[in-house]
Design an enzyme around this catalytic site. Sequence first.
Site, PDB file in Angstrom:
ATOM      1  N   HIS A   1      -4.286  -2.103  -6.320  1.00 10.64           N
ATOM      2  CA  HIS A   1      -3.582  -0.886  -6.700  1.00 10.64           C
ATOM      3  C   HIS A   1      -4.634   0.133  -7.075  1.00 10.64           C
ATOM      4  O   HIS A   1      -5.541  -0.175  -7.847  1.00 10.64           O
ATOM      5  CB  HIS A   1      -2.742  -1.114  -7.956  1.00 10.64           C
ATOM      6  CG  HIS A   1      -1.480  -1.861  -7.698  1.00 10.64           C
ATOM      7  ND1 HIS A   1      -0.765  -1.737  -6.550  1.00 10.64           N
ATOM      8  CD2 HIS A   1      -0.806  -2.730  -8.472  1.00 10.64           C
ATOM      9  CE1 HIS A   1       0.306  -2.499  -6.625  1.00 10.64           C
ATOM     10  NE2 HIS A   1       0.304  -3.122  -7.778  1.00 10.64           N
TER      11      HIS A   1
ATOM     12  N   ASP B   1       0.819  -1.221   0.000  1.00 15.44           N
ATOM     13  CA  ASP B   1       0.000   0.000   0.000  1.00 15.44           C
ATOM     14  C   ASP B   1       0.847   1.262   0.000  1.00 15.44           C
ATOM     15  O   ASP B   1       0.439   2.292   0.537  1.00 15.44           O
ATOM     16  CB  ASP B   1      -0.960   0.039   1.206  1.00 15.44           C
ATOM     17  CG  ASP B   1      -1.783  -1.219   1.308  1.00 15.44           C
ATOM     18  OD1 ASP B   1      -2.273  -1.667   0.268  1.00 15.44           O
ATOM     19  OD2 ASP B   1      -1.921  -1.762   2.422  1.00 15.44           O
TER      20      ASP B   1
END
Length: 423
Positions: A40, A12
């Site tokens: 993503h 992340d």
Amino acid sequence: MLTAVVGINWGDEGKGRMVDLLSAEYDVICRYQGGNNAGHTVVNERGKFILNLLPSGILRDNVVNVMGNGMVIDLEHLCGEIEALRSKGVEITPAKLKISDKAFICLPYHRQQDILEEERLAEKKYGSTRRGIAPVYGDKYMKKGLRMGDLLFPETLKDKVADILEWKNITFSGYGQEKLSTEAMVEWLKKYGEPLLPFITDTMEFLLKAKNEGKNIMFEAQLGALRDIDFGIYPYTTSSQTLAAYAPIGAGIPGVKLDRVIGIMKAYSSCVGEGPFTAELFGEEAAMLREAGAEYGAATGRPRRVGGFDIPASVYGVKLQGADTLALTKLDVLSYLDKIPVCVAYEIDGVRCEQFPVGDRLLRAKPVYEYLEGFKTDISQCRSPEELPRAALNYIKYLEEAVGCPIEYVSVGPEREDYIRMK
Ligand code: GDP
């Protein structure tokens, strides 16, 4: 040019948006590990996209995207992702997307097994995304997996499934479950496999040819160094190799060397799921950082645990990835802070420790926090180092020296152009 873009931390970090930005200079983008267990987020002129399985280059028209043999693919999820993109006008053709015939298929029983095991573990659970990733990688190494290439041979598929389920049902009966049906599984494989058939190919041949023609190839990782199955915080890792060194293997060209490794490192820390997370902040301090950074899982919506930048963990991450250069992401998120918290070391059994500890020593680590001057201004419109406030430049310099690797890009917002080139 062969480049890997990888995570330095727990995932992340904003890899998706950096790949989306950098992919302008690349002809081929490959995913080389993992499945739909992470997401993503890419924001560009076409809108906001969450990609779980498809490589981030899918949003560019002239880029070929490869899903490598190191991946595990939930066919149903992939069909859904392709449909969602098509409905927003993104064209997906076999010329633009190539799926390795050696990538493994994540089946509904893998998801089911993931859930059953997390529930059996109760308060000892791993914090799995429950998408079947550990069971499907487990089956791969038990040599009980199905691969994308198996879909090309429907005449033998049913027998393969029946053999595997005979074995799998031993596990399922242990969990007190009904027997899995071969017919239902074959039907699922047909329903979601058929639309994908045109994309299945030998990605090794394609990639070797691309390399020999001098094409620029980028390898895009999922998650970060601290989640690597071998070198991460085991067992709170993912089930695949998140390191740059694995990229050529997982993409399908094991014999080549990378020219460049770009590490994506976030300006603070975040972590999804269970396990040691030494720099973790709590209470109001954590709530404010989580809100400022919108730290909720892209794949699951779960609130992420957050903390200040973690120097021992990031030094370890940079080393594991062999990063040549770094992109520091989400610096704008820290604008609200008077003082920026940085975890500069750990304390273990009363002793200060600068190095990231291995094994159970990590369980006893407490953070040693220091505070740097905050910049207290909105930096999201800055596009050059000269426009950044002095305190922000100091923070970047401080992190660069702490981790021992140059920071080449700094991102100051989620959109493609919201970044600064440092040199
Ligand atoms: P990835 O898995 O590494 O690609 O990361 P995620 O997509 O899960 O998380 C990154 C999140 O931060 C996404 O919501 C991005 O849109 C957002 N993001 C990326 N870069 C920046 C940035 O520089 N500033 C801000 N405010 N958000 C960013």
